[in-house]
Design a protein around this motif. Structure first.
Motif, PDB file in Angstrom:
ATOM      1  N   GLU A  65      -5.035  -9.395   3.146  1.00 16.35           N
ATOM      2  CA  GLU A  65      -4.721 -10.591   3.929  1.00 16.35           C
ATOM      3  C   GLU A  65      -3.256 -10.982   3.830  1.00 16.35           C
ATOM      4  O   GLU A  65      -2.732 -11.655   4.709  1.00 16.35           O
ATOM      5  CB  GLU A  65      -5.608 -11.755   3.472  1.00 16.35           C
ATOM      6  N   ALA A  66      -2.574 -10.536   2.775  1.00 18.30           N
ATOM      7  CA  ALA A  66      -1.152 -10.835   2.601  1.00 18.30           C
ATOM      8  C   ALA A  66      -0.263  -9.816   3.321  1.00 18.30           C
ATOM      9  O   ALA A  66       0.954  -9.935   3.303  1.00 18.30           O
ATOM     10  CB  ALA A  66      -0.805 -10.871   1.113  1.00 18.30           C
ATOM     11  N   GLY A  67      -0.870  -8.798   3.934  1.00 20.81           N
ATOM     12  CA  GLY A  67      -0.103  -7.790   4.664  1.00 20.81           C
ATOM     13  C   GLY A  67       0.360  -6.614   3.825  1.00 20.81           C
ATOM     14  O   GLY A  67       1.130  -5.780   4.283  1.00 20.81           O
ATOM     15  N   ALA A  68      -0.111  -6.509   2.582  1.00 22.84           N
ATOM     16  CA  ALA A  68       0.268  -5.395   1.701  1.00 22.84           C
ATOM     17  C   ALA A  68      -0.703  -4.229   1.890  1.00 22.84           C
ATOM     18  O   ALA A  68      -1.866  -4.416   2.239  1.00 22.84           O
ATOM     19  CB  ALA A  68       0.275  -5.849   0.245  1.00 22.84           C
ATOM     20  N   VAL A  69      -0.213  -3.020   1.638  1.00 22.50           N
ATOM     21  CA  VAL A  69      -0.971  -1.780   1.829  1.00 22.50           C
ATOM     22  C   VAL A  69      -1.454  -1.265   0.478  1.00 22.50           C
ATOM     23  O   VAL A  69      -0.684  -1.228  -0.493  1.00 22.50           O
ATOM     24  CB  VAL A  69      -0.077  -0.705   2.482  1.00 22.50           C
ATOM     25  N   LEU A  70      -2.697  -0.808   0.422  1.00 20.69           N
ATOM     26  CA  LEU A  70      -3.233  -0.244  -0.809  1.00 20.69           C
ATOM     27  C   LEU A  70      -2.718   1.179  -0.999  1.00 20.69           C
ATOM     28  O   LEU A  70      -2.858   2.022  -0.118  1.00 20.69           O
ATOM     29  CB  LEU A  70      -4.759  -0.227  -0.786  1.00 20.69           C
ATOM     30  N   VAL A  71      -2.101   1.447  -2.159  1.00 20.58           N
ATOM     31  CA  VAL A  71      -1.656   2.793  -2.513  1.00 20.58           C
ATOM     32  C   VAL A  71      -2.163   3.125  -3.913  1.00 20.58           C
ATOM     33  O   VAL A  71      -2.340   2.241  -4.754  1.00 20.58           O
ATOM     34  CB  VAL A  71      -0.114   2.946  -2.441  1.00 20.58           C
ATOM     35  N   LEU A  72      -2.415   4.407  -4.139  1.00 21.02           N
ATOM     36  CA  LEU A  72      -2.968   4.892  -5.403  1.00 21.02           C
ATOM     37  C   LEU A  72      -2.041   5.940  -6.002  1.00 21.02           C
ATOM     38  O   LEU A  72      -1.458   6.735  -5.275  1.00 21.02           O
ATOM     39  CB  LEU A  72      -4.336   5.536  -5.168  1.00 21.02           C
ATOM     40  N   ARG A  73      -1.927   5.947  -7.328  1.00 13.98           N
ATOM     41  CA  ARG A  73      -1.136   6.978  -8.005  1.00 13.98           C
ATOM     42  C   ARG A  73      -2.085   7.980  -8.650  1.00 13.98           C
ATOM     43  O   ARG A  73      -2.876   7.629  -9.533  1.00 13.98           O
ATOM     44  CB  ARG A  73      -0.227   6.369  -9.073  1.00 13.98           C
ATOM     45  N   ASP A 122      -4.605   6.853 -11.779  1.00 15.22           N
ATOM     46  CA  ASP A 122      -4.364   6.028 -12.959  1.00 15.22           C
ATOM     47  C   ASP A 122      -3.857   4.629 -12.616  1.00 15.22           C
ATOM     48  O   ASP A 122      -3.749   3.778 -13.490  1.00 15.22           O
ATOM     49  CB  ASP A 122      -3.435   6.720 -13.956  1.00 15.22           C
ATOM     50  N   HIS A 123      -3.568   4.378 -11.335  1.00 16.62           N
ATOM     51  CA  HIS A 123      -3.113   3.043 -10.964  1.00 16.62           C
ATOM     52  C   HIS A 123      -3.300   2.821  -9.472  1.00 16.62           C
ATOM     53  O   HIS A 123      -3.135   3.731  -8.667  1.00 16.62           O
ATOM     54  CB  HIS A 123      -1.631   2.863 -11.326  1.00 16.62           C
ATOM     55  N   ALA A 124      -3.640   1.594  -9.123  1.00 12.99           N
ATOM     56  CA  ALA A 124      -3.742   1.165  -7.724  1.00 12.99           C
ATOM     57  C   ALA A 124      -2.933  -0.106  -7.592  1.00 12.99           C
ATOM     58  O   ALA A 124      -2.906  -0.936  -8.511  1.00 12.99           O
ATOM     59  CB  ALA A 124      -5.193   0.900  -7.351  1.00 12.99           C
ATOM     60  N   THR A 125      -2.253  -0.256  -6.462  1.00  9.82           N
ATOM     61  CA  THR A 125      -1.481  -1.474  -6.237  1.00  9.82           C
ATOM     62  C   THR A 125      -1.406  -1.777  -4.754  1.00  9.82           C
ATOM     63  O   THR A 125      -1.580  -0.895  -3.914  1.00  9.82           O
ATOM     64  CB  THR A 125      -0.058  -1.357  -6.838  1.00  9.82           C
ATOM     65  N   TRP A 126      -1.180  -3.038  -4.442  1.00  9.22           N
ATOM     66  CA  TRP A 126      -0.952  -3.471  -3.069  1.00  9.22           C
ATOM     67  C   TRP A 126       0.550  -3.491  -2.868  1.00  9.22           C
ATOM     68  O   TRP A 126       1.261  -4.249  -3.525  1.00  9.22           O
ATOM     69  CB  TRP A 126      -1.566  -4.845  -2.829  1.00  9.22           C
ATOM     70  N   ALA A 127       1.055  -2.658  -1.982  1.00  5.83           N
ATOM     71  CA  ALA A 127       2.490  -2.510  -1.766  1.00  5.83           C
ATOM     72  C   ALA A 127       2.934  -3.236  -0.502  1.00  5.83           C
ATOM     73  O   ALA A 127       2.307  -3.096   0.545  1.00  5.83           O
ATOM     74  CB  ALA A 127       2.843  -1.028  -1.640  1.00  5.83           C
ATOM     75  N   THR A 128       4.017  -3.991  -0.627  1.00 11.50           N
ATOM     76  CA  THR A 128       4.619  -4.593   0.559  1.00 11.50           C
ATOM     77  C   THR A 128       5.409  -3.518   1.291  1.00 11.50           C
ATOM     78  O   THR A 128       5.650  -2.430   0.758  1.00 11.50           O
ATOM     79  CB  THR A 128       5.562  -5.747   0.174  1.00 11.50           C
ATOM     80  N   VAL A 129       5.849  -3.809   2.495  1.00 13.38           N
ATOM     81  CA  VAL A 129       6.629  -2.840   3.261  1.00 13.38           C
ATOM     82  C   VAL A 129       7.873  -2.423   2.482  1.00 13.38           C
ATOM     83  O   VAL A 129       8.230  -1.245   2.453  1.00 13.38           O
ATOM     84  CB  VAL A 129       7.006  -3.414   4.652  1.00 13.38           C
ATOM     85  N   THR A 130       8.521  -3.361   1.820  1.00 12.47           N
ATOM     86  CA  THR A 130       9.723  -3.009   1.047  1.00 12.47           C
ATOM     87  C   THR A 130       9.377  -2.203  -0.197  1.00 12.47           C
ATOM     88  O   THR A 130      10.183  -1.396  -0.647  1.00 12.47           O
ATOM     89  CB  THR A 130      10.536  -4.261   0.664  1.00 12.47           C
ATOM     90  N   ASP A 131       8.187  -2.374  -0.757  1.00  6.75           N
ATOM     91  CA  ASP A 131       7.758  -1.585  -1.923  1.00  6.75           C
ATOM     92  C   ASP A 131       7.530  -0.111  -1.572  1.00  6.75           C
ATOM     93  O   ASP A 131       7.635   0.754  -2.440  1.00  6.75           O
ATOM     94  CB  ASP A 131       6.420  -2.100  -2.489  1.00  6.75           C
ATOM     95  N   LEU A 132       7.190   0.174  -0.321  1.00  4.11           N
ATOM     96  CA  LEU A 132       6.822   1.541   0.063  1.00  4.11           C
ATOM     97  C   LEU A 132       7.926   2.548  -0.232  1.00  4.11           C
ATOM     98  O   LEU A 132       7.649   3.662  -0.666  1.00  4.11           O
ATOM     99  CB  LEU A 132       6.427   1.597   1.533  1.00  4.11           C
ATOM    100  N   ASP A 133       9.185   2.176  -0.021  1.00  2.00           N
ATOM    101  CA  ASP A 133      10.294   3.098  -0.290  1.00  2.00           C
ATOM    102  C   ASP A 133      10.382   3.462  -1.765  1.00  2.00           C
ATOM    103  O   ASP A 133      10.788   4.562  -2.114  1.00  2.00           O
ATOM    104  CB  ASP A 133      11.625   2.490   0.165  1.00  2.00           C
ATOM    105  N   ARG A 134      10.016   2.549  -2.622  1.00  2.00           N
ATOM    106  CA  ARG A 134      10.078   2.775  -4.067  1.00  2.00           C
ATOM    107  C   ARG A 134       8.841   3.512  -4.588  1.00  2.00           C
ATOM    108  O   ARG A 134       8.928   4.322  -5.504  1.00  2.00           O
ATOM    109  CB  ARG A 134      10.224   1.424  -4.773  1.00  2.00           C
ATOM    110  N   LEU A 135       7.673   3.249  -3.986  1.00  2.00           N
ATOM    111  CA  LEU A 135       6.420   3.779  -4.512  1.00  2.00           C
ATOM    112  C   LEU A 135       5.973   5.100  -3.881  1.00  2.00           C
ATOM    113  O   LEU A 135       5.316   5.900  -4.543  1.00  2.00           O
ATOM    114  CB  LEU A 135       5.305   2.747  -4.335  1.00  2.00           C
ATOM    115  N   CYS A 136       6.280   5.303  -2.606  1.00  2.00           N
ATOM    116  CA  CYS A 136       5.810   6.491  -1.892  1.00  2.00           C
ATOM    117  C   CYS A 136       6.910   7.544  -1.802  1.00  2.00           C
ATOM    118  O   CYS A 136       8.093   7.221  -1.854  1.00  2.00           O
ATOM    119  CB  CYS A 136       5.349   6.117  -0.485  1.00  2.00           C
ATOM    120  N   ALA A 137       6.500   8.783  -1.652  1.00  2.00           N
ATOM    121  CA  ALA A 137       7.457   9.882  -1.495  1.00  2.00           C
ATOM    122  C   ALA A 137       8.350   9.609  -0.293  1.00  2.00           C
ATOM    123  O   ALA A 137       7.908   8.996   0.687  1.00  2.00           O
ATOM    124  CB  ALA A 137       6.710  11.201  -1.329  1.00  2.00           C
TER     125      ALA A 137
END
Length: 150
Positions: free
Chosen positions: A10-18, A105-120
């Motif tokens: 609901e906050a607009g963040a995307v679920l990503v898993l490591r 080993d980890h799941a997080t809700w990533a904002t659009v700006t987080d995607l550059d840091r968290l995703c390849a």
């Protein structure tokens, strides 16, 4: 063939898993939930199964909408293939706690700006483009050369 889920809370963040099992090349990268489609399995059903197995989120396959197709041409490293990227129209409550499966080993809700840091680096622009397709209610093709076609 594979499927990936673009789950937005609901906050607009995307679920990503490591992934728990990583190589030196992908040591820190997160990815969208999903996986390979079993023989005879419907794409929607496969995605719902993978998301349920990987996150515990109970989703309705009828709520899924295809938003992108990521086609990979054959190469010396592997066969050609298509990954269908789905979004879910029903927003996930921001308070929902994701409990990743043993494969992650980890799941997080990533904002659009987080995607550059968290995703390849090759995946972050694709996820952002898919998010835009959701906002614009359109379909896009993610090309192997990095280009994105509306």
């Amino acid at each position: 063939m594979a499927v990936r889920g673009l789950l937005v809370n609901e906050a607009g963040a995307v679920l990503v898993l490591r992934p728990r099992m990583r190589t030196a090349d992908d040591d820190r990268w997160y990815r969208l939930p999903g996986g390979l489609v079993a023989e005879g399995e419907l794409l929607h059903d496969s995605l719902v199964r993978h998301i349920r197995e990987q996150t515990g989120l109970p989703l309705n396959p009828k709520a899924a909408r295809i938003r992108a197709a990521d086609w990979t041409p054959a190469s010396p490293h592997g066969p050609a293939g298509t990954t269908h990227l789905y979004s879910f129209t029903a927003a996930v409550p921001a308070a929902f706690t994701v409990v990743p499966s043993d494969a992650f080993d980890h799941a997080t809700w990533a904002t659009v700006t987080d995607l550059d840091r968290l995703c390849a680096p090759s995946q972050a622009p694709q996820v952002k483009a898919a998010l835009k397709a959701v906002r614009d209610n359109t379909f896009i093709e993610l090309r192997a050369d990095g280009r994105i076609s509306p």
